[in-house]
Structure formats: structure tokens, C-alpha cells
Enzyme design. Sequence first.
Site, PDB file in Angstrom:
ATOM      1  N   GLN A 154      -4.356  -5.107   7.244  1.00 26.76           N
ATOM      2  CA  GLN A 154      -5.384  -5.997   6.695  1.00 26.76           C
ATOM      3  C   GLN A 154      -5.342  -7.393   7.324  1.00 26.76           C
ATOM      4  O   GLN A 154      -6.070  -8.286   6.878  1.00 26.76           O
ATOM      5  CB  GLN A 154      -5.217  -6.130   5.168  1.00 26.76           C
ATOM      6  N   LYS A 162     -10.365  -0.197  10.670  1.00 22.63           N
ATOM      7  CA  LYS A 162     -10.561  -1.393   9.831  1.00 22.63           C
ATOM      8  C   LYS A 162     -10.960  -2.605  10.661  1.00 22.63           C
ATOM      9  O   LYS A 162     -11.047  -3.717  10.144  1.00 22.63           O
ATOM     10  CB  LYS A 162      -9.266  -1.722   9.069  1.00 22.63           C
ATOM     11  N   CYS A 179      -4.839   2.546  -3.537  1.00 21.56           N
ATOM     12  CA  CYS A 179      -3.587   3.054  -2.946  1.00 21.56           C
ATOM     13  C   CYS A 179      -2.453   2.051  -3.129  1.00 21.56           C
ATOM     14  O   CYS A 179      -1.619   1.873  -2.223  1.00 21.56           O
ATOM     15  CB  CYS A 179      -3.758   3.399  -1.466  1.00 21.56           C
ATOM     16  N   HIS A 231       0.874  -1.181   0.000  1.00 18.98           N
ATOM     17  CA  HIS A 231       0.000   0.000   0.000  1.00 18.98           C
ATOM     18  C   HIS A 231       0.915   1.235   0.000  1.00 18.98           C
ATOM     19  O   HIS A 231       2.020   1.180   0.543  1.00 18.98           O
ATOM     20  CB  HIS A 231      -0.833  -0.067   1.283  1.00 18.98           C
ATOM     21  N   ASP A 287       3.220  -4.486   8.202  1.00 18.43           N
ATOM     22  CA  ASP A 287       2.008  -3.690   8.026  1.00 18.43           C
ATOM     23  C   ASP A 287       0.828  -4.655   8.163  1.00 18.43           C
ATOM     24  O   ASP A 287       0.521  -5.419   7.248  1.00 18.43           O
ATOM     25  CB  ASP A 287       2.030  -3.032   6.635  1.00 18.43           C
TER      26      ASP A 287
END
Length: 409
Positions: free
Chosen positions: A204, A227, A367, A124, A201
Site C-alpha cells: 500500500q 495495486k 483481510c 494484512h 510489506d
Amino acid sequence: MGLSNFHDIKKDFPIFSRQINGRDLVYLDSAATTQKPIEVIDSITSYYKNCNSNIHRGIYSISIEATELYENARNTIAKFINANSSREIIFTRNATEAINLVANAWVSANLKEGDSIILTEMEHHSNLVPWQIIAKKLKLKLNFIKIQADGGLILDNLDDLFTDNAKFLSLTHVSNVLGTINPIKDIISKAHAHGITTLVDAAQSVPHMSVDVQNIDSDFFVFSGHKMLGPSGIGVLHAKKDILENMEPFLYGGDMISNVSLREAQWNDVPWKFEAGTPNIVGAIGLGKAVDYLDNLGMSNIHKHEQELYSYAIDRFSDLKEFKIFGFENKDSTGGVISFSYSDFHPHDIASILDGESIAVRAGHHCAQPLMEKLGVPATTRASFYVYNDESDIDKLFDGLQKVRSVLT
Ligand code: C6P
């Protein structure tokens, strides 16, 4: 759908009681942000109604209560990701800010000209642009783990990338476009064997599966509250305590100090050393409630639920052969994300027609423009699932896609 504790879950989310153009909302954009259960919304209004005050400063009752709620949220989040201590949890605005914090506070202090940072081709922009900037400033190199056609990372040449100059690795746990779950534990362990410091990261992954930061063993680990059913404006940086203790602050001001004179200042203990100024108190409290809600459902149940939805959706796509799906079609290797295209029609047109049916999907580059380039498309349409979705949402998506086909051809 097999899991009884996911039945009727929409009733916990006030937004699903609203109708759009006379139809129920079909929300398939949870990878962008999730809806909020009533418990989270109530925790926010309750804070403002009952104990609104600044934290860590007041000697009066409501400030003590607010401080307790804020610090309890930190404890809840630490347990949720199995951090060694709640002192390893730093509240930020979001995953993006957490990455920028690490870039500015750790990488800028520890890497020097000629060193390299390893990323992947599926990042991302939030896990790419901060490294581009720091690389320019410090004259660092950026190298990339490539992806193959099915959306997985090419990992058989890591030794070529993990050279003596490689000092930092930052990669996504789950792709926001393809849903690929990267084998981060293995990658991190190989990186550590080469003395490389690592960042995951997890924007997600944390919302969708059980994660254990001690087992993953990353040095830095970031995610966003919005999220995972929490409010926007709150995110988390997890880092090992010894790293945090030896790291300089990123932002300076109130609350992050222990002592200040006119010309000098000493820093507070971790994690407060990294939380300058009044933080997003209510955001942290709301995120704590969101974690309680997720914990109650069980992260492995959530993951299984999404995989079942994914398999169901993939089956339905077999009736729509003209639609191309990007990434893995293996349910064990994906989260609840499906990116697709329909001939050369622009994803915005597809999403607009679906919106006319009250179906919310994301269309665009998500993104992740370098990944789009790799996939050979300017954009995709993306449907993403979460706890409140069920088969009926997917059936409605496919009715909508039949309509897309008939309108556009
Ligand atoms: N992806 C999406 O629709 P922030 O904006 O800081 O909360 O999260 C940034 C981010 C970082 N990493 C990954 C893997 C992400 O997916 C995101 C956010 C959203 O895909 C919004 S662009």
C-alpha cells in the site's frame, strides 16, 4: 484540486467511459486493486499481437524481443524504487507470494526453535498467516508491535521486543485499513542495530508515494503490480543482492538452473534463480508500463493529490457526525484510505446502498481480522483514492452516504 496534471486523467482509463445503471462509475476501491490506463492495456495486447513467445530460451527474433521487454521492465522497476541493481528485483505473482517466498526460503533456513518474529497488530493476513505457519513448523515465537487508539504503532518499547531472540521483523509500510504510514526507516534501523533481518510489506505504499529501498534499507521489500495500475498476477520481491545470492531457491524447475544432471542441479544467477518456470511475461511488461505512467505523473504529486482528496473527504465527513472514522485524521500521516462505520449498521448494507448509486467501496474485514478485533468492530466500510479520483467522486460518495443515512434510519 490544485494539480493540473491530474485534470481529465479519467480519460486515460477506458473503464471510466462505461456507465453503470445510467451513471458514471465512482471507483473508490483502489486499495483492493486499481484500474488500468490504456497504455498498460495496449502493452498487453501488443505483446500478444507482436512478439508472443517464451523468454530466455528462443534464439529467434520475437523471443529476443520478448526477453528484452521483460528484462527492461525489471530495469524500470529497479529504478522506480531506487534498487542498487535490477538483479535485486524478483518477479512473483503478488506481494503475498513474495512474503511466502521469504518465509520458506530465508526464514525457514535461518531461524531456529526459540527465535522470534516481530510483526504488528495492523498486518494484512498476507503478512501474518505465512509467519504463523512457519512459526508452528519451526517452534518460533510471534511477538507484536501494538497499535494505539489513533491507529499509529506504539514504538516507545521497541527495545523490549527487540530482544536477543528476535531474529526477523516483518511490517507493513502503510495500513490498508487505516492508511497509517509507519516510520519504517526508523524502525528498520533500530531492528538492524539488534541484528534483526527485516521485511517491508509495501503493497500500500509503492503505489502511492515515492519509495527508495536503499534509503529505507530493508532486507526484503514486497509489493503487487495490480495495486499500482499494472496487471494482476505480477508482484515484486526486492532484496539485497548478497542476501539473494546466499539464499536457496523457493521453487525449482526450468529457467532457475544453470546446469542439470540426472541427480544434481546448479542454480542460475540471481534473480532468475528465484523465477522457476515460465513467468508472467506480459504481467511484467504491463507493470513496467504502469511504472512509466506513474513516473510521468510524479510520485510526490500523486501523494499530494491523495492527501488533498483525503483532507477534502475529512471535511465532508464533518457534515455526517454519526459516521465514525477509524485511524488518523491527520493528512500528513495517511495515504488515501478512509475506513468508517455508521452506528451498528453492517458495512455490507452501506456498500450495497452505495453500489445502487454506482459507487464502489469495499466493506468487510479487509483481510485484517486481528486489526478489526482491536478496533472493536467486525468490519468497516472503506473508501480508497487514487490518481483518477477527484473532488466530484468524493461529492458523489457523500451524496451516497446521505442516502445511506436516510435509508437505514
Ligand atoms: N490488500 C485490500 O483490499 P496481494 O493480494 O498479494 O496483491 O496483496 C496482499 C496485501 C498485502 N499487504 C497489504 C498491506 C495489502 O493491503 C494487501 C492487499 C487488498 O486491502 C486486498 S485484500
